[in-house]
Design a protein around this motif. Structure first.
Motif, PDB file in Angstrom:
ATOM      1  N   LEU A 194       0.833  -1.202   0.000  1.00  0.00           N
ATOM      2  CA  LEU A 194       0.000   0.000   0.000  1.00  0.00           C
ATOM      3  C   LEU A 194       0.866   1.250   0.000  1.00  0.00           C
ATOM      4  O   LEU A 194       0.559   2.225  -0.703  1.00  0.00           O
ATOM      5  CB  LEU A 194      -0.916  -0.010   1.230  1.00  0.00           C
ATOM      6  CG  LEU A 194      -1.876   1.172   1.363  1.00  0.00           C
ATOM      7  CD1 LEU A 194      -2.865   1.200   0.209  1.00  0.00           C
ATOM      8  CD2 LEU A 194      -2.623   1.100   2.697  1.00  0.00           C
ATOM      9  N   TYR A 195       1.947   1.212   0.768  1.00  0.00           N
ATOM     10  CA  TYR A 195       2.868   2.346   0.797  1.00  0.00           C
ATOM     11  C   TYR A 195       3.468   2.592  -0.588  1.00  0.00           C
ATOM     12  O   TYR A 195       3.541   3.730  -1.063  1.00  0.00           O
ATOM     13  CB  TYR A 195       3.982   2.076   1.811  1.00  0.00           C
ATOM     14  CG  TYR A 195       5.037   3.161   1.881  1.00  0.00           C
ATOM     15  CD1 TYR A 195       4.819   4.334   2.600  1.00  0.00           C
ATOM     16  CD2 TYR A 195       6.245   3.009   1.196  1.00  0.00           C
ATOM     17  CE1 TYR A 195       5.778   5.325   2.638  1.00  0.00           C
ATOM     18  CE2 TYR A 195       7.217   3.993   1.240  1.00  0.00           C
ATOM     19  CZ  TYR A 195       6.974   5.152   1.967  1.00  0.00           C
ATOM     20  OH  TYR A 195       7.929   6.128   2.001  1.00  0.00           O
ATOM     21  N   VAL A 196       3.891   1.511  -1.254  1.00  0.00           N
ATOM     22  CA  VAL A 196       4.490   1.624  -2.585  1.00  0.00           C
ATOM     23  C   VAL A 196       3.470   2.151  -3.595  1.00  0.00           C
ATOM     24  O   VAL A 196       3.774   3.049  -4.402  1.00  0.00           O
ATOM     25  CB  VAL A 196       5.035   0.247  -3.046  1.00  0.00           C
ATOM     26  CG1 VAL A 196       5.489   0.308  -4.504  1.00  0.00           C
ATOM     27  CG2 VAL A 196       6.171  -0.203  -2.147  1.00  0.00           C
ATOM     28  N   PHE A 197       2.241   1.623  -3.540  1.00  0.00           N
ATOM     29  CA  PHE A 197       1.221   2.028  -4.500  1.00  0.00           C
ATOM     30  C   PHE A 197       0.772   3.467  -4.261  1.00  0.00           C
ATOM     31  O   PHE A 197       0.441   4.187  -5.213  1.00  0.00           O
ATOM     32  CB  PHE A 197       0.025   1.069  -4.432  1.00  0.00           C
ATOM     33  CG  PHE A 197       0.183  -0.143  -5.310  1.00  0.00           C
ATOM     34  CD1 PHE A 197      -0.771  -0.461  -6.260  1.00  0.00           C
ATOM     35  CD2 PHE A 197       1.296  -0.964  -5.200  1.00  0.00           C
ATOM     36  CE1 PHE A 197      -0.627  -1.578  -7.084  1.00  0.00           C
ATOM     37  CE2 PHE A 197       1.453  -2.070  -6.007  1.00  0.00           C
ATOM     38  CZ  PHE A 197       0.491  -2.382  -6.951  1.00  0.00           C
ATOM     39  N   ASN A 198       0.732   3.902  -3.013  1.00  0.00           N
ATOM     40  CA  ASN A 198       0.381   5.303  -2.724  1.00  0.00           C
ATOM     41  C   ASN A 198       1.438   6.241  -3.294  1.00  0.00           C
ATOM     42  O   ASN A 198       1.117   7.291  -3.864  1.00  0.00           O
ATOM     43  CB  ASN A 198       0.254   5.527  -1.211  1.00  0.00           C
ATOM     44  CG  ASN A 198      -1.140   5.200  -0.695  1.00  0.00           C
ATOM     45  OD1 ASN A 198      -2.133   5.470  -1.366  1.00  0.00           O
ATOM     46  ND2 ASN A 198      -1.223   4.635   0.490  1.00  0.00           N
TER      47      ASN A 198
END
Length: 211
Positions: A194-198
């Protein structure tokens, strides 16, 4: 492995989970209608001091058997059958949601749109479900034996705190929760994802503004 094949596999898992839930629910309802006993089991950890002999408790509407590391119950109580039906529906729904959002996430990746808001929403769902499902399994492991023992008024088995029960001769049996620990690890993975996609979503937004 081709991304479309992975998407197809999880799509099949989604529909198989739906079909399994419907079949199990119909089976439980059928058991309630015809009055057939429903079988349920849970694993226990038996200390060395506990007798390994089979213990059988026969009651008007149930049979409870303790043998080595497993407690097996056969009950025909409508209340317990209804509780079993509700817990089955909740468990099935959680897994349906998990496979649904996993399928949608892979679909976003397959159409080369991985950093979309829809993909981030799916990862959010997967991260939450990876925690909720094990917690639900933990809740079931404690509450179900508690409901079963209290409803049947079993004097020879009494619930104790911290996932344990006591048999008729005072021996403590520790309930062993059936938890998918792999899902907890998956939750950590989805949190990082989620951090990477955000971050990717922010970069994509900046790129679109420049263009």
């Amino acid at each position: 492995m081709n991304i479309k094949l992975i998407h197809y596999i999880f799509k099949v898992c989604y529909w198989v989970t739906w079909a399994s839930l419907i079949i199990i629910c119909l089976w439980l309802i059928g058991m309630m209608i015809v009055g057939e006993p429903v079988v349920t089991r849970w694993d226990i950890v038996m200390p060395e001091t506990v007798s390994a002999k089979s213990q059988l408790l026969q009651m008007p509407d149930s049979v409870i058997k303790l043998y080595q590391g497993e407690v097996t119950t056969y009950f025909s109580s409508y209340v317990l059958m209804f509780v079993r039906l509700v817990t089955t529906i909740v468990t099935g729904t959680l897994w349906i949601l998990f496979f649904k959002h996993l399928q949608l996430l892979i679909e976003q990746i397959s159409i080369q749109n991985p950093f979309s808001n829809n993909a981030i929403n799916d990862i959010n769902w997967l991260r939450s479900l990876s925690l909720i499902i094990p917690l639900w399994q933990l809740f079931q492991a404690y509450v179900w034996p508690l409901i079963l023992i209290n409803h049947l008024s079993i004097d020879r088995f009494s619930p104790l705190p911290i996932f344990s029960i006591k048999n008729q001769i005072g021996e403590t049996l520790f309930i062993q929760p059936a938890i998918d620990y792999g899902l907890l690890l998956a939750g950590i993975f989805f949190y990082l994802l989620l951090y990477v996609f955000n971050y990717g979503n922010e970069l994509q937004a900046d790129s679109d503004e420049v263009i």
